[in-house]
Design an enzyme around this catalytic site. Structure first.
Site: not given
Ligand SMILES: Cc1cc2nc3c(=O)[nH]c(=O)nc-3n(C[C@H](O)[C@H](O)[C@H](O)COP(=O)(O)OP(=O)(O)OC[C@H]3O[C@@H](n4cnc5c(N)ncnc54)[C@H](O)[C@@H]3O)c2cc1C
Length: 467
Positions: A14-15, A17-18, A82, A177, A327
């Site tokens: 995953g690329s 925030f995490g 993946v 929003e 995030a």
């Molecule tokens: C429209 C929207 C608005 C938001 N607004 C806010 C806000 O204002 N404030 C806030 O704090 N949070 C907000 N969030 C939530 C925040 O964006 C998420 O909590 C955060 O992005 C989670 O991070 P993550 O790394 O877990 O997942 P993500 O950021 O979703 O990253 C997941 C990554 O995994 C990759 N991936 C997925 N499946 C696979 C696979 N099988 N193989 C390889 N790669 C894969 C994806 O391509 C992506 O790069 C918002 C979310 C959305 C959708």
């Protein structure tokens, strides 16, 4: 022959925030990192709605991960989805087109986030895209702007009304929003730019199944957002459950059992999320690990999964009581996992890890230009100050100086003037997803065909997913 011991191999999936923050936190560690993601960018999801409504461009909110990590010598980036995680062999299998790559790991951080949930009604996606990806946002921009264009050409009042009715489903932060931005787009940016229609006649309807706007942010901020949106002309309908959707409208059931129909060509779904399917795969493969109702992995106190202390699940994919799908949850989880890996390299045993603790820095949502709501600890406030705080925080977390500078310029253009810098939209953005679904369905699904208008050429389009 080298006598150097092999370096510890960390795979990050995953690329978002995490994934990105996990990799960055390990930049000085004596390890080899492989970051695998199915998207080539780090997407800043909180600003997706600005991509959808013509304020920002893709580049500002989604820099290429490869460029972001360019200077991090211990990290390499692999593009690929993946499809398998083998916890016994300690390998991750990813796929790009028809190429498979198997990457071994000593430690693994899984940060694949969440996707849109239609609560079992996946066919709704055909008519009401969600807001999770760049494709979603660009498709939506095409649908929103395309609706105004089609309304200009419509020959009947009923068609004009349907095309100028925008329905946003779900009144969480994203729904609020989006509704606010569609209203501002119609009232400020597009005003006076059409001959046959007045864009200010557009109806923006925000549907919410529960009894309040921004429910998780509490009654005070919910009421503030409700008032502000109403003053902008957004029609808020609470306790309104969407029971059906098609190309021409939405069927809604109210709390008193009344079933009614809203004619609308442009719908947006922002009502629910479900975790990435990799969560369920991990749970099935590690005895005793479970997923919650949204498919998120119920992790151990150190964010690992049962029996695999070096396999961490972070971000939206993890289920930890009190940690919201935001995030901050992903950044803090990834930072914790990275620290645990580094401590392990120095000899710390997994059982000596202190449990993960989430520090709630608060949450916020924008409603319109100059207006937002903000919750920090016990403090809750709405208005201009909250909006400034929102502005500063989002700029801070945007990746890269260039993105920040360009974003500030775009915000000036939009918020102080009436224009928007990113009003381009193409037919392909609107139809490509449906066309691909059609191709995958072999052109047999008549409902999809109807939604796309069944262009004959689409059926001959190459299926790029299988190369
Ligand atoms: C429209 C929207 C608005 C938001 N607004 C806010 C806000 O204002 N404030 C806030 O704090 N949070 C907000 N969030 C939530 C925040 O964006 C998420 O909590 C955060 O992005 C989670 O991070 P993550 O790394 O877990 O997942 P993500 O950021 O979703 O990253 C997941 C990554 O995994 C990759 N991936 C997925 N499946 C696979 C696979 N099988 N193989 C390889 N790669 C894969 C994806 O391509 C992506 O790069 C918002 C979310 C959305 C959708």
């Amino acid at each position: 022959m080298s006598t150097q011991p092999a370096r510890h191999r960390v795979v990050i999936i995953g690329s978002g925030f995490g994934g990105l923050f996990g990799a960055k936190h390990l930049r000085h560690a004596d390890i080899d990192i492989t970051l695998i993601s199915k998207t080539s960018t780090h997407l800043f999801q909180p600003l997706l709605y600005q991509l959808a409504t013509g304020i920002l461009s893709v580049g500002e909110i989604a820099p290429a991960t490869r460029l972001v990590l360019r200077k991090q010598k211990n990290a390499q980036v692999l593009l690929g989805e993946v499809i398998d995680i083998d916890l016994v062999a300690k390998t991750v299998t990813s796929e790009l087109l028809n190429m498979r790559t198997v990457t071994p790991f000593d430690s693994l951080i899984v940060a694949t986030g969440a996707q849109q949930s239609y609560f079992g009604n996946d066919r709704f996606a055909t008519f009401a895209p969600g807001m999770k990806t760049i494709d979603d946002a660009l498709e939506l921009r095409g649908r929103i702007l395309g609706s105004f264009e089609a309304a200009e050409l419509a020959t009947t009042q009923s068609a004009r009304d349907r095309l100028l009715t925008f329905v946003v489903i779900g009144a969480g932060p994203t729904g609020v929003e989006l509704a606010g931005q569609i209203a501002e787009l119609a009232d400020r940016t597009l005003e006076g730019t059409f001959h046959n229609i007045d864009p200010r006649d557009a109806r923006v309807i925000l549907l919410e199944g529960a009894g309040a706007v921004l429910g998780p942010m509490g009654p005070k901020l919910g009421a503030y957002a409700h008032r502000r949106l109403s003053s902008m002309g957004v029609e808020i309908q609470l306790n309104a459950m969407v029971t059906d959707l098609d190309a021409r409208g939405v069927t809604v059931k109210d709390a008193d059992g009344t079933v009614r129909r809203i004619e609308s060509s442009c719908k947006v779904w922002s009502a629910g999320v479900q975790a990435s399917p990799l969560g369920r795969m991990l749970a099935e493969r590690s005895e005793g690990t479970e997923v919650d109702r949204a498919g998120r992995v119920v992790v151990e106190p150190d964010l690992s999964i049962k029996g695999h202390p070096n396999v961490f699940v972070v971000g939206d994919l993890m289920s930890v009581p009190g940690v919201p799908g935001q995030a901050q949850g992903a950044i803090q989880g990834a930072t914790y996992a990275a620290k645990a890996i580094k401590a392990g390299l120095k000899g710390q045993a997994p059982q000596d890890r202190k449990p993960f603790k989430y520090f709630n820095k608060g949450s916020m949502a924008t409603i319109s230009r100059f207006s937002a709501v903000c919750q920090v600890g016990k403090f809750e406030f709405g208005g201009f100050i909250a909006w400034l705080a929102w502005l500063a925080l989002h700029l801070y977390y945007l990746i890269g100086y260039r993105s920040r500078i360009v974003t500030v310029i775009q915000w000036f253009v939009t918020f102080l003037g009436r224009g928007r810098g990113q009003m381009a939209a193409t037919e392909q953005w609107v139809f490509a997803r449906l066309a691909l679904e059609l191709v995958n369905a072999d052109g047999q699904d008549s409902e999809l065909a109807g939604a796309v208008g069944a262009p004959p050429s689409v059926e001959q389009a190459p299926d790029t997913r299988t190369g």
